[in-house]
Design a protein around this motif. Structure first.
Motif: not given
Ligand code: HEC
Length: 129
Positions: A51, A54, A63, A65, A68, A71, A101, A104, A116, A120
């Motif tokens: 991912g 952050l 969307g 960064v 990166y 999706s 994608k 979680f 959290l 962050l």
């Molecule tokens: C299994 C892997 C995974 C875990 C665990 C995960 N994420 Fe993500 N996260 C992603 C992916 C992959 C994306 C990009 C999603 C997309 O492009 O559809 C994402 C996107 C995001 C975004 C959007 C970022 C943006 O720039 O728009 C945030 C906010 C986020 N995650 C926060 C978290 C937080 C906080 C946690 C923990 C509580 C977490 N994620 C746990 C994989 C994960």
């Protein structure tokens, strides 16, 4: 005079306690971030992993960064990350952004989410606190 001194002492104690609670919240938030750690990083040498980085999340548009590969769903989500939008999203990311994608299930506990977010939002865009 004596009551003024007492009031000042009481005030100092309250401020001290508030700071202690905050440090505790941040520590709890850091602990909670371990759930995100396999896929996300924060801090000065954060890198996109599964991912996006952050850093600078407070006020950041979804969307956006660089380098990166999001999706389509996340690209089109049109969310500005804030206290409210983050809390809403992280409870159930796959329901909030259908087709994301980010595999979680979410965090349901409100205190955990608040901690959290407190953790962050310390990180500025360059990863410094
Ligand atoms: C299994 C892997 C995974 C875990 C665990 C995960 N994420 Fe993500 N996260 C992603 C992916 C992959 C994306 C990009 C999603 C997309 O492009 O559809 C994402 C996107 C995001 C975004 C959007 C970022 C943006 O720039 O728009 C945030 C906010 C986020 N995650 C926060 C978290 C937080 C906080 C946690 C923990 C509580 C977490 N994620 C746990 C994989 C994960």
């Amino acid at each position: 005079m004596k009551s003024l001194v007492l009031a000042a002492l009481a005030f100092g104690a309250t401020v001290g306690m508030a700071n202690a609670a905050k440090a505790q919240d941040l520590a709890a938030g850091e602990q909670s971030f371990r759930k995100c750690g396999p896929c996300h990083s924060v801090g000065a040498d954060a890198r996109n992993k599964i991912g996006p980085v952050l850093n600078g999340l407070d006020g950041r548009k979804s969307g956006t960064v660089a380098e990166y590969s999001y999706s389509e769903a996340n690209k089109k989500a049109d969310i500005t990350w804030s206290d409210a939008t983050f809390k809403d999203y992280i409870q159930n990311p796959m329901a909030k952004v259908p087709g994301t994608k980010m595999a979680f299930a979410g965090i349901k506990n409100e205190t955990e989410i608040a901690n959290l977010w407190a953790y962050l939002k310390q990180f500025k865009a360059d990863g410094a606190k």
